[in-house]
Design a protein around this motif. Structure first.
Motif, PDB file in Angstrom:
ATOM      1  N   TRP A   1      -8.058 -14.837 -17.817  1.00  6.93           N
ATOM      2  CA  TRP A   1      -9.439 -14.359 -17.889  1.00  6.93           C
ATOM      3  C   TRP A   1      -9.755 -14.201 -16.576  1.00  6.93           C
ATOM      4  O   TRP A   1     -10.497 -13.102 -16.274  1.00  6.93           O
ATOM      5  N   VAL A   2      -9.563 -14.847 -15.471  1.00 11.13           N
ATOM      6  CA  VAL A   2      -9.544 -14.452 -13.932  1.00 11.13           C
ATOM      7  C   VAL A   2      -9.030 -13.174 -13.707  1.00 11.13           C
ATOM      8  O   VAL A   2      -9.790 -12.303 -13.053  1.00 11.13           O
TER       9      VAL A   2
ATOM     10  N   VAL B   1     -15.922  -7.957 -19.382  1.00 10.10           N
ATOM     11  CA  VAL B   1     -15.085  -8.833 -20.088  1.00 10.10           C
ATOM     12  C   VAL B   1     -16.118  -9.612 -21.019  1.00 10.10           C
ATOM     13  O   VAL B   1     -15.649  -9.745 -22.066  1.00 10.10           O
ATOM     14  N   VAL B   2     -17.313 -10.215 -20.530  1.00  9.62           N
ATOM     15  CA  VAL B   2     -17.957 -10.795 -21.305  1.00  9.62           C
ATOM     16  C   VAL B   2     -18.281 -10.070 -22.678  1.00  9.62           C
ATOM     17  O   VAL B   2     -18.362 -10.602 -23.818  1.00  9.62           O
TER      18      VAL B   2
ATOM     19  N   GLY C   1     -14.340  -6.696 -14.141  1.00  8.47           N
ATOM     20  CA  GLY C   1     -15.580  -7.013 -14.006  1.00  8.47           C
ATOM     21  C   GLY C   1     -16.345  -8.019 -15.098  1.00  8.47           C
ATOM     22  O   GLY C   1     -15.904  -7.898 -15.993  1.00  8.47           O
ATOM     23  N   TYR C   2     -17.108  -9.037 -14.591  1.00  5.75           N
ATOM     24  CA  TYR C   2     -17.518 -10.046 -15.533  1.00  5.75           C
ATOM     25  C   TYR C   2     -18.183  -9.360 -16.691  1.00  5.75           C
ATOM     26  O   TYR C   2     -18.080  -9.798 -17.763  1.00  5.75           O
TER      27      TYR C   2
ATOM     28  N   VAL D   1     -11.337 -10.498 -15.287  1.00  9.87           N
ATOM     29  CA  VAL D   1     -12.486 -10.506 -14.645  1.00  9.87           C
ATOM     30  C   VAL D   1     -12.417  -9.507 -13.210  1.00  9.87           C
ATOM     31  O   VAL D   1     -13.214  -8.740 -12.966  1.00  9.87           O
ATOM     32  N   SER D   2     -11.259 -10.232 -12.833  1.00  8.01           N
ATOM     33  CA  SER D   2     -11.207  -9.164 -11.085  1.00  8.01           C
ATOM     34  C   SER D   2     -10.721  -7.874 -11.491  1.00  8.01           C
ATOM     35  O   SER D   2     -11.285  -6.911 -10.661  1.00  8.01           O
TER      36      SER D   2
END
Length: 53
Positions: free
Chosen positions: A9-10, A21-22, A17-18, A13-14
């Motif tokens: 997940w990290v 991903v959400v 972008g958050y 996101v990196s």
């Protein structure tokens, strides 16, 4: 959640972008539920036609 899952997940996101991903997570999660709901509505429509005939 396992440690391996957290690193995935990290990483996502990196990389993306958050918000992206959400959005993808919710799309896949709710997509399955929408398919199930669609099937249930179709079943209700079929049983409704049988009772009226």
């Amino acid at each position: 959640m396992m440690i391996e899952d957290a690193t995935v997940w990290v990483s996502l996101v990196s990389d993306f972008g958050y918000p992206f991903v959400v959005s993808m997570f919710l799309l896949f999660r709710f997509g399955k539920k929408l398919n199930e709901l669609t099937l249930e509505v179709e079943n209700l429509k079929k049983t409704g036609h049988k009772k009226r005939s």
